[in-house]
Design an enzyme around this catalytic site. Structure first.
Site, mmCIF file in Angstrom:
data_model
loop_
_atom_site.group_PDB
_atom_site.id
_atom_site.type_symbol
_atom_site.label_atom_id
_atom_site.label_comp_id
_atom_site.label_asym_id
_atom_site.label_seq_id
_atom_site.Cartn_x
_atom_site.Cartn_y
_atom_site.Cartn_z
ATOM 1 N N ASP A 1 -5.939 -7.258 4.179
ATOM 2 C CA ASP A 1 -7.081 -6.652 3.484
ATOM 3 C C ASP A 1 -7.962 -7.755 2.893
ATOM 4 O O ASP A 1 -9.181 -7.785 3.080
ATOM 5 C CB ASP A 1 -6.574 -5.725 2.376
ATOM 6 C CG ASP A 1 -7.707 -5.117 1.574
ATOM 7 O OD1 ASP A 1 -8.660 -4.627 2.202
ATOM 8 O OD2 ASP A 1 -7.642 -5.145 0.326
ATOM 9 N N LYS B 1 3.868 -15.316 2.784
ATOM 10 C CA LYS B 1 4.106 -16.059 1.544
ATOM 11 C C LYS B 1 5.607 -16.316 1.479
ATOM 12 O O LYS B 1 6.295 -15.922 0.516
ATOM 13 C CB LYS B 1 3.582 -15.236 0.352
ATOM 14 C CG LYS B 1 3.572 -15.963 -0.975
ATOM 15 C CD LYS B 1 2.554 -17.082 -1.080
ATOM 16 C CE LYS B 1 2.709 -17.849 -2.379
ATOM 17 N NZ LYS B 1 1.892 -19.092 -2.422
ATOM 18 N N TYR C 1 0.806 -1.216 0.000
ATOM 19 C CA TYR C 1 0.000 0.000 0.000
ATOM 20 C C TYR C 1 0.842 1.270 0.000
ATOM 21 O O TYR C 1 0.415 2.302 -0.485
ATOM 22 C CB TYR C 1 -0.913 0.033 1.225
ATOM 23 C CG TYR C 1 -2.187 -0.743 1.076
ATOM 24 C CD1 TYR C 1 -2.155 -2.111 0.867
ATOM 25 C CD2 TYR C 1 -3.420 -0.100 1.159
ATOM 26 C CE1 TYR C 1 -3.330 -2.830 0.748
ATOM 27 C CE2 TYR C 1 -4.591 -0.814 1.042
ATOM 28 C CZ TYR C 1 -4.546 -2.169 0.833
ATOM 29 O OH TYR C 1 -5.707 -2.877 0.714
ATOM 30 N N ASP D 1 -11.755 -9.516 4.553
ATOM 31 C CA ASP D 1 -13.034 -9.562 3.826
ATOM 32 C C ASP D 1 -13.565 -10.992 3.800
ATOM 33 O O ASP D 1 -14.761 -11.238 3.992
ATOM 34 C CB ASP D 1 -12.870 -9.068 2.382
ATOM 35 C CG ASP D 1 -13.241 -7.601 2.223
ATOM 36 O OD1 ASP D 1 -13.140 -6.860 3.228
ATOM 37 O OD2 ASP D 1 -13.622 -7.195 1.110
ATOM 38 N N ASP E 1 -2.104 -18.451 0.876
ATOM 39 C CA ASP E 1 -3.073 -19.174 0.033
ATOM 40 C C ASP E 1 -3.743 -20.288 0.838
ATOM 41 O O ASP E 1 -4.961 -20.494 0.758
ATOM 42 C CB ASP E 1 -2.424 -19.707 -1.256
ATOM 43 C CG ASP E 1 -1.100 -20.408 -1.039
ATOM 44 O OD1 ASP E 1 -0.559 -20.361 0.090
ATOM 45 O OD2 ASP E 1 -0.592 -21.019 -1.997
#
Ligand code: IPM
Ligand code: MG
Length: 361
Positions: free
Chosen positions: A251, A195, A146, A255, A227
């Site tokens: 983020d 990751k 970001y 959700d 993942d």
């Protein structure tokens, strides 16, 4: 005790839901013997309409003088709103990112849990839901993709865009410490998500988190690739207590986690820095399609207000009372349309706020 609260009603359903949160806050303040002085601040589309930019330096300075800031939501319909004709750095979301960065709000807490009363809204099968779940996503909020360098260039007639995922060890350490601290107050489990099989930034993340863990021998640390985490959230959400992760992964996963609870209109969030100050907002967006109709669910904002009382003002009893009132209203069968089910009484935004407030008195 008198506290100074900045209020950002924002766009879409923001003003309606913030109004109900203030009603509930005032009721709790009266009962528990403190007072709240509000100052409205402009951010997002509301600020663009007045100042041409989504957040002014004056507003940032003003926010810094407050004990905490309560926010509704910002942004409009990207297809139809004129705000999205502006260059990216002048759109509503840029204001939110600037506010997070200017106030150094690096720790974003997003709880996601299953309400017993709203089990029917959970999209998972009963055998997966089991006895329910209760997790908290601790998302790093002022670093990573970001805020890394970005650019778009044209080379030999080919457009090329770059975003940079950068973290230094200090940024990782401070969010990890927040994650472990909060895990101590919960079920003492931290799952750090990265990751590390691909990214250098994730390998550094993992190694710093392991270092911090040495100071928390009572907290169990595990690592999970992002993942796999996306999969585990729908396969076995109950395994998670605190999920600790970088900005972009957080983020996306937050959700997903909120969807899995089946009640995104119920989930609150807090963004904190090293001091007591925090920005509190619902986890959902500004829902411009239902704005101004008195049908939006104000509960996520009301619960964010409870977090504000707990984390920034140390008014734990008042925070508990708000959370208990929300549960009671659900037990009593009141529902906004998004969580409506058979046999319940459907109410609008205002009535929901009023019903919760009256259960605090
Ligand atoms: C969130 C939102 C923001 C983010 C947007 C509005 C910039 O999706 O708070 O999760 O990506 O952080
Ligand atoms: Mg998001």
């Amino acid at each position: 005790m008198n506290y100074k609260i900045g209020v950002i009603p924002g766009d879409g359903i923001g003003p309606e839901i913030v109004k109900e949160a203030r009603r509930v806050l005032d009721t709790a303040a009266e009962k528990y013997g403190f007072s709240l002085e509000y100052t409205e601040l402009l951010m997002g589309g509301a600020s663009i309409d007045v100042h041409g930019i989504p957040l002014t330096d004056e507003t940032i300075a003003e926010a810094k003088t407050k004990d905490a800031v309560l926010m509704g939501s910002i942004g409009g319909d990207a297809k139809t709103s004129p705000w999205y004709q502006l260059p990216p750095e002048k759109r509503p979301e840029a204001g939110l990112l600037k506010l997070r960065k200017s106030l150094n709000l690096f720790a974003n807490l997003r709880p996601a849990y299953l309400y017993e009363e709203l089990k029917a809204a959970c999209p998972l099968r009963d055998e997966i839901i089991g006895d329910g779940f209760d997790m908290l996503i601790m998302r790093e909020l002022t670093g990573g993709l970001y805020f890394g360098a970005r650019r778009t260039v044209v080379e030999n007639g080919v457009r090329e865009a770059t975003d940079t995922l950068v973290y230094n060890e200090n940024e990782i350490r401070r969010i990890a410490i927040k994650g472990f601290d909060i895990a101590r107050k919960r079920r003492k489990k931290v799952c750090s998500v990265d990751k590390a099989n691909v990214l250098d930034s994730s390998r550094l993340w993992r190694s710093v988190v392991e270092d911090v863990a040495k100071d928390y021998p009572d907290v169990e640390l595990s690592h999970m690739l992002v993942d796999n985490c996306a999969m585990q959230l729908v396969k076995n959400p109950a395994q998670f207590d605190v999920i600790l992760t970088e900005n972009m992964f957080g983020d996306i996963l937050s959700d997903e986690a909120s969807m899995v609870t089946g009640s995104i209109g119920m989930l609150s969030s807090a963004s904190l820095n090293e001091t007591k100050f925090g920005l509190y907002e619902p986890s959902h967006g500004s829902a411009p399609d239902i704005a101004g109709q008195n049908i939006a669910n104000p509960i996520a904002t009301i619960l964010s207000a409870a977090m504000l009382l707990r984390y920034s003002l140390d008014q734990d009893a008042a925070a508990d009372a708000i959370e208990a009132a929300v549960r009671q209203v659900l037990k009593d069968g009141y529902r906004t349309v998004d969580i409506m089910s058979e046999g319940c009484t459907q109410v609008g935004t205002e009535e929901m706020g009023a019903r919760i407030a009256e259960r605090i008195r």
